[in-house]
Design a protein around this motif. Structure first.
Motif, PDB file in Angstrom:
ATOM      1  N   ALA A 147     -14.863   0.259  -8.921  1.00 28.30           N
ATOM      2  CA  ALA A 147     -14.288   0.911  -6.790  1.00 28.30           C
ATOM      3  C   ALA A 147     -14.773  -0.452  -6.771  1.00 28.30           C
ATOM      4  O   ALA A 147     -14.599  -0.918  -5.526  1.00 28.30           O
ATOM      5  N   ARG A 148     -15.765  -1.367  -7.244  1.00 31.21           N
ATOM      6  CA  ARG A 148     -16.259  -2.241  -6.305  1.00 31.21           C
ATOM      7  C   ARG A 148     -15.398  -3.827  -5.859  1.00 31.21           C
ATOM      8  O   ARG A 148     -15.478  -4.128  -5.646  1.00 31.21           O
ATOM      9  N   LEU A 149     -13.830  -3.489  -6.848  1.00 31.78           N
ATOM     10  CA  LEU A 149     -12.859  -4.472  -6.719  1.00 31.78           C
ATOM     11  C   LEU A 149     -11.310  -3.585  -6.101  1.00 31.78           C
ATOM     12  O   LEU A 149     -11.592  -5.236  -5.234  1.00 31.78           O
ATOM     13  N   PHE A 150     -12.260  -3.023  -5.449  1.00 33.64           N
ATOM     14  CA  PHE A 150     -11.048  -2.701  -4.302  1.00 33.64           C
ATOM     15  C   PHE A 150     -10.928  -2.119  -3.243  1.00 33.64           C
ATOM     16  O   PHE A 150     -12.202  -2.974  -3.043  1.00 33.64           O
ATOM     17  N   PRO A 151      -9.971  -3.346  -2.305  1.00 30.73           N
ATOM     18  CA  PRO A 151     -10.200  -3.985  -0.979  1.00 30.73           C
ATOM     19  C   PRO A 151     -10.674  -2.396  -0.190  1.00 30.73           C
ATOM     20  O   PRO A 151      -9.891  -1.791   0.625  1.00 30.73           O
ATOM     21  N   MET A 152     -11.715  -1.968  -0.179  1.00 31.59           N
ATOM     22  CA  MET A 152     -12.082  -0.383   0.664  1.00 31.59           C
ATOM     23  C   MET A 152     -11.710  -0.948   2.421  1.00 31.59           C
ATOM     24  O   MET A 152     -10.898  -0.158   2.628  1.00 31.59           O
ATOM     25  N   GLN A 153     -11.722  -1.934   2.858  1.00 30.60           N
ATOM     26  CA  GLN A 153     -12.106  -2.421   4.336  1.00 30.60           C
ATOM     27  C   GLN A 153     -10.838  -2.421   3.862  1.00 30.60           C
ATOM     28  O   GLN A 153     -10.042  -1.493   5.430  1.00 30.60           O
ATOM     29  N   THR A 154     -10.046  -2.872   3.664  1.00 30.95           N
ATOM     30  CA  THR A 154      -8.140  -2.319   4.001  1.00 30.95           C
ATOM     31  C   THR A 154      -7.874  -1.638   3.712  1.00 30.95           C
ATOM     32  O   THR A 154      -6.656  -1.068   4.599  1.00 30.95           O
ATOM     33  N   TRP A 155      -8.022  -0.414   2.655  1.00 28.76           N
ATOM     34  CA  TRP A 155      -8.053   0.522   2.716  1.00 28.76           C
ATOM     35  C   TRP A 155      -8.201   1.433   4.048  1.00 28.76           C
ATOM     36  O   TRP A 155      -6.982   2.097   4.881  1.00 28.76           O
ATOM     37  N   ARG A 156      -8.792   1.431   4.089  1.00 34.28           N
ATOM     38  CA  ARG A 156      -9.689   1.920   5.440  1.00 34.28           C
ATOM     39  C   ARG A 156      -8.823   2.234   6.678  1.00 34.28           C
ATOM     40  O   ARG A 156      -8.091   2.641   7.175  1.00 34.28           O
ATOM     41  N   ARG A 157      -8.138   0.575   6.624  1.00 31.06           N
ATOM     42  CA  ARG A 157      -7.593   0.356   7.776  1.00 31.06           C
ATOM     43  C   ARG A 157      -6.357   0.738   8.303  1.00 31.06           C
ATOM     44  O   ARG A 157      -5.632   1.150   9.052  1.00 31.06           O
ATOM     45  N   LEU A 158      -5.642   0.428   6.718  1.00 28.12           N
ATOM     46  CA  LEU A 158      -3.968   1.154   6.712  1.00 28.12           C
ATOM     47  C   LEU A 158      -3.787   2.453   6.866  1.00 28.12           C
ATOM     48  O   LEU A 158      -3.533   3.057   7.424  1.00 28.12           O
ATOM     49  N   VAL A 159      -5.436   3.492   6.133  1.00 24.81           N
ATOM     50  CA  VAL A 159      -5.248   4.820   6.495  1.00 24.81           C
ATOM     51  C   VAL A 159      -5.526   5.516   7.396  1.00 24.81           C
ATOM     52  O   VAL A 159      -4.802   6.496   8.260  1.00 24.81           O
ATOM     53  N   ALA A 160      -6.327   4.955   8.250  1.00 20.13           N
ATOM     54  CA  ALA A 160      -6.548   4.514   9.695  1.00 20.13           C
ATOM     55  C   ALA A 160      -5.427   4.284  10.851  1.00 20.13           C
ATOM     56  O   ALA A 160      -4.882   5.519  11.256  1.00 20.13           O
ATOM     57  N   ARG A 161      -4.659   3.841  10.194  1.00 20.82           N
ATOM     58  CA  ARG A 161      -3.363   3.622  10.897  1.00 20.82           C
ATOM     59  C   ARG A 161      -3.113   4.379  10.924  1.00 20.82           C
ATOM     60  O   ARG A 161      -2.001   5.301  11.822  1.00 20.82           O
ATOM     61  N   GLU A 162      -1.925   5.330   9.498  1.00 16.16           N
ATOM     62  CA  GLU A 162      -1.714   5.899   9.864  1.00 16.16           C
ATOM     63  C   GLU A 162      -1.898   7.407  10.629  1.00 16.16           C
ATOM     64  O   GLU A 162      -1.305   8.036  10.532  1.00 16.16           O
ATOM     65  N   LEU A 163      -3.391   7.559  10.148  1.00 15.41           N
ATOM     66  CA  LEU A 163      -3.549   8.730  10.693  1.00 15.41           C
ATOM     67  C   LEU A 163      -3.492   8.607  12.964  1.00 15.41           C
ATOM     68  O   LEU A 163      -3.165   9.977  12.743  1.00 15.41           O
ATOM     69  N   ARG A 164      -3.111   7.589  13.122  1.00 13.81           N
ATOM     70  CA  ARG A 164      -3.290   7.967  14.462  1.00 13.81           C
ATOM     71  C   ARG A 164      -1.855   7.809  15.154  1.00 13.81           C
ATOM     72  O   ARG A 164      -1.816   7.871  15.989  1.00 13.81           O
ATOM     73  N   ALA A 165      -0.996   7.249  13.867  1.00 13.97           N
ATOM     74  CA  ALA A 165       0.195   7.375  14.519  1.00 13.97           C
ATOM     75  C   ALA A 165       0.325   9.352  14.314  1.00 13.97           C
ATOM     76  O   ALA A 165       1.391  10.077  14.714  1.00 13.97           O
ATOM     77  N   GLY A 166       0.025   9.699  14.035  1.00 15.06           N
ATOM     78  CA  GLY A 166      -0.398  11.679  14.365  1.00 15.06           C
ATOM     79  C   GLY A 166       1.054  12.067  13.517  1.00 15.06           C
ATOM     80  O   GLY A 166       1.144  13.336  14.285  1.00 15.06           O
ATOM     81  N   ALA A 167       0.928  11.619  12.531  1.00 11.27           N
ATOM     82  CA  ALA A 167       2.950  12.246  11.893  1.00 11.27           C
ATOM     83  C   ALA A 167       2.457  14.164  11.272  1.00 11.27           C
ATOM     84  O   ALA A 167       0.762  14.269  10.664  1.00 11.27           O
ATOM     85  N   ALA A 168       2.547  14.699  11.632  1.00 10.13           N
ATOM     86  CA  ALA A 168       2.153  16.246  11.412  1.00 10.13           C
ATOM     87  C   ALA A 168       3.397  16.914  10.730  1.00 10.13           C
ATOM     88  O   ALA A 168       4.454  16.470  10.843  1.00 10.13           O
ATOM     89  N   GLY A 169       3.583  18.337  10.298  1.00  7.42           N
ATOM     90  CA  GLY A 169       4.299  19.148   9.703  1.00  7.42           C
ATOM     91  C   GLY A 169       4.263  18.548   8.564  1.00  7.42           C
ATOM     92  O   GLY A 169       4.036  18.231   7.503  1.00  7.42           O
ATOM     93  N   TYR A 170       5.075  19.647   7.245  1.00  5.71           N
ATOM     94  CA  TYR A 170       5.396  19.744   6.334  1.00  5.71           C
ATOM     95  C   TYR A 170       6.938  18.103   6.035  1.00  5.71           C
ATOM     96  O   TYR A 170       7.167  17.680   6.749  1.00  5.71           O
ATOM     97  N   ALA A 171       6.322  17.426   4.908  1.00  3.74           N
ATOM     98  CA  ALA A 171       7.042  16.073   4.797  1.00  3.74           C
ATOM     99  C   ALA A 171       8.005  16.961   3.498  1.00  3.74           C
ATOM    100  O   ALA A 171       8.101  18.111   2.288  1.00  3.74           O
ATOM    101  N   ASP A 172       8.578  16.175   2.769  1.00  2.97           N
ATOM    102  CA  ASP A 172       9.712  15.938   1.246  1.00  2.97           C
ATOM    103  C   ASP A 172       8.240  15.963   0.012  1.00  2.97           C
ATOM    104  O   ASP A 172       8.085  15.747  -0.109  1.00  2.97           O
ATOM    105  N   PRO A 173       9.089  17.195  -0.476  1.00  6.12           N
ATOM    106  CA  PRO A 173       8.121  17.293  -1.445  1.00  6.12           C
ATOM    107  C   PRO A 173       8.196  15.770  -2.534  1.00  6.12           C
ATOM    108  O   PRO A 173       7.290  16.017  -3.180  1.00  6.12           O
TER     109      PRO A 173
END
Length: 458
Positions: free
Chosen positions: A121-147
């Motif tokens: 896990a120490r090799l994984f770019p966690m800071q970059t991943w947090r940034r990408l996930v946070a950006r998607e959460l801010r986008a506020g997509a809601a509702g059901y998605a394509d299975p």
């Protein structure tokens, strides 16, 4: 804390009913020590009772030691430990087939941790991943998605495996799953009838073996040699065969091109399906990878399964499958009926991670580190005449067979898996499976010294 209380029909003793249900919640552990109860006035209003009735129940619980009042703060469950009541054992039993399905005991973590299947896990770019996930959460997509999964991710996955693994697939051929295990579950639900014969490698990946058995399949182990699964030993009644041809698990050897051709011809003759699990093949240290079965298939009999558990992190639960178009509708329906769809923000973040070149960069960086660990362990195994290393040039683990007469004793601080764990009961193959994703490079020499000291015999 909102407390659910149901009052019985009729007048009865209302204070006693409130008392009993609060007491049950405390004893069951639903109300835990230190939690604050609603004020008597508020609870009385919600239950349409007089405040005195609720206060009487509270006072009785305080007198019994289950609640404590704090001036100006409210009423709380007593800080004294409350012994929870065990749930009733019940008389309901699972179907008989579940009595014979039990995963092997887990190898507990240790300072010198050679467990297989664990990326660093120490090799994984966690800071970059947090940034990408946070950006998607801010986008506020809601509702059901394509299975089938987030459309940009399916497109990114089809490009990624097309470039890195020569898999022939478009976005519509990809279904995103919660790891490879869910992909196998969907395939089994759609294709495997109860009682049908499924062939698996021996030794092989036990989670797949137990999953197919849980679906009611008759699972038959087929031996693996230096070229891969012995096609001639596959039962003629098998309707499906599960293989890990790129990096056989747990031995680590790739399936030869001749054996791949023979397996595809077998599937064509038997009107069977091949489930190709591209297990742990992202990290390669030498030989050029052979063509996957999926790209060699001309009859549409191969389902390709992959996972990001090793390239990213297992906790993210991201995988996929690539299936012939004839299975697409049924697989999408099966996914929708099981859990509807995966976590959209995580899928969207992974799509960006791939499209921005971050996944390829991470794989290159991790491969360099894993190659160094691989070389250290391979050299040590080759130098010990009590072991017969199995050649492998990819993945996150190495395998070595024990010389006849040699055994392994547990060593404090050392976690290592036995090859027997991946064999059917009654057909042991003495050996060791050593992962190097979960152990830092500077700890490997001491871990190997402990391993050498744990070997007993010739």
């Amino acid at each position: 804390m909102d407390v659910h209380i149901t009052l019985g029909e009729g007048r009865g003793d209302l204070a006693a009913q409130v008392y009993r249900q609060l007491l049950d919640a405390i004893l069951d552990g639903r109300l835990r020590s230190g939690e604050r109860l609603p004020p008597t006035r508020e609870l009385a209003r919600r239950l349409d009772l007089s405040r005195n009735t609720v206060a009487l129940a509270y006072d009785r619980l305080v007198a019994d030691g289950f609640l404590v009042g704090r001036a100006g703060a409210g009423t709380f469950v007593s800080a004294e430990p409350v012994r929870g009541r065990a749930a009733p054992k019940g008389v309901i039993r699972p179907r008989p087939l579940w009595r014979g399905i039990e995963p092997p005991a887990a190898v507990p973590p240790a300072p010198y941790d050679f467990r297989a299947g664990m990326p660093d896990a120490r090799l994984f770019p966690m800071q970059t991943w947090r940034r990408l996930v946070a950006r998607e959460l801010r986008a506020g997509a809601a509702g059901y998605a394509d299975p089938a999964g987030h459309a940009p991710l399916r497109e990114a996955v089809s490009r990624h495996i097309g470039i890195s693994r020569s898999v022939h697939a478009g976005p519509d051929d990809v279904i995103v799953t919660n790891g490879a295990q869910q992909a196998l579950d969907l395939v089994g639900r759609v294709l495997i009838e109860p009682g049908a014969c499924v062939a698996v490698e021996e030794p092989g990946y036990w989670p797949a073996r137990l999953l197919f058995r849980s679906l009611g399949a008759r699972v038959v182990p087929v031996p693996v040699d230096a070229e891969g699964i012995d096609v001639a030993a596959i039962p003629g009644t098998a309707r499906a065969v599960y293989v890990t041809p790129s990096h056989q698990f747990p031995l680590g050897t790739p399936m030869s091109l001749a054996r791949r051709a023979a397996l595809l011809a077998w599937a064509e003759r038997r009107s069977a399906v091949i489930v190709e699990d591209d297990y742990d093949s992202e990290f390669r240290f030498g030989d050029r990878p052979l063509e996957p079965l999926q790209s060699l298939d001309r009859a549409g009999r191969v389902i390709y399964v992959g996972s990001f558990s090793k390239t990213l992190l297992p906790m993210l639960r991201l995988g996929f499958l690539v299936a012939p178009a004839s299975l697409g509708p049924a697989l999408r329906t099966a996914r929708k009926l099981s859990d509807w769809h995966g976590e959209l923000p995580t899928q969207a973040a992974l799509a960006c991670f791939i499209d921005e070149g971050l996944l390829a960069r991470h794989i290159r960086k991790a491969t360099r580190e894993y190659a160094a660990r691989h070389a250290m362990i391979a050299e040590a195994l080759a130098a010990d005449d009590r072991l017969r290393p199995v050649p492998a040039s990819a993945g996150l683990h190495l395998c070595a067979r024990l010389v006849p007469g040699v055994s392994v004793e547990p060593a404090p601080g050392l976690a290592v898996e036995r090859l027997e764990t991946y064999c059917e009961e009654g057909a042991p193959q003495p050996g060791l499976v050593l992962g190097y994703g979960g152990i830092a490079r500077d700890l490997i020499p001491e871990g190997l010294r402990l391993l050498s000291g744990s070997l007993r015999g010739p």
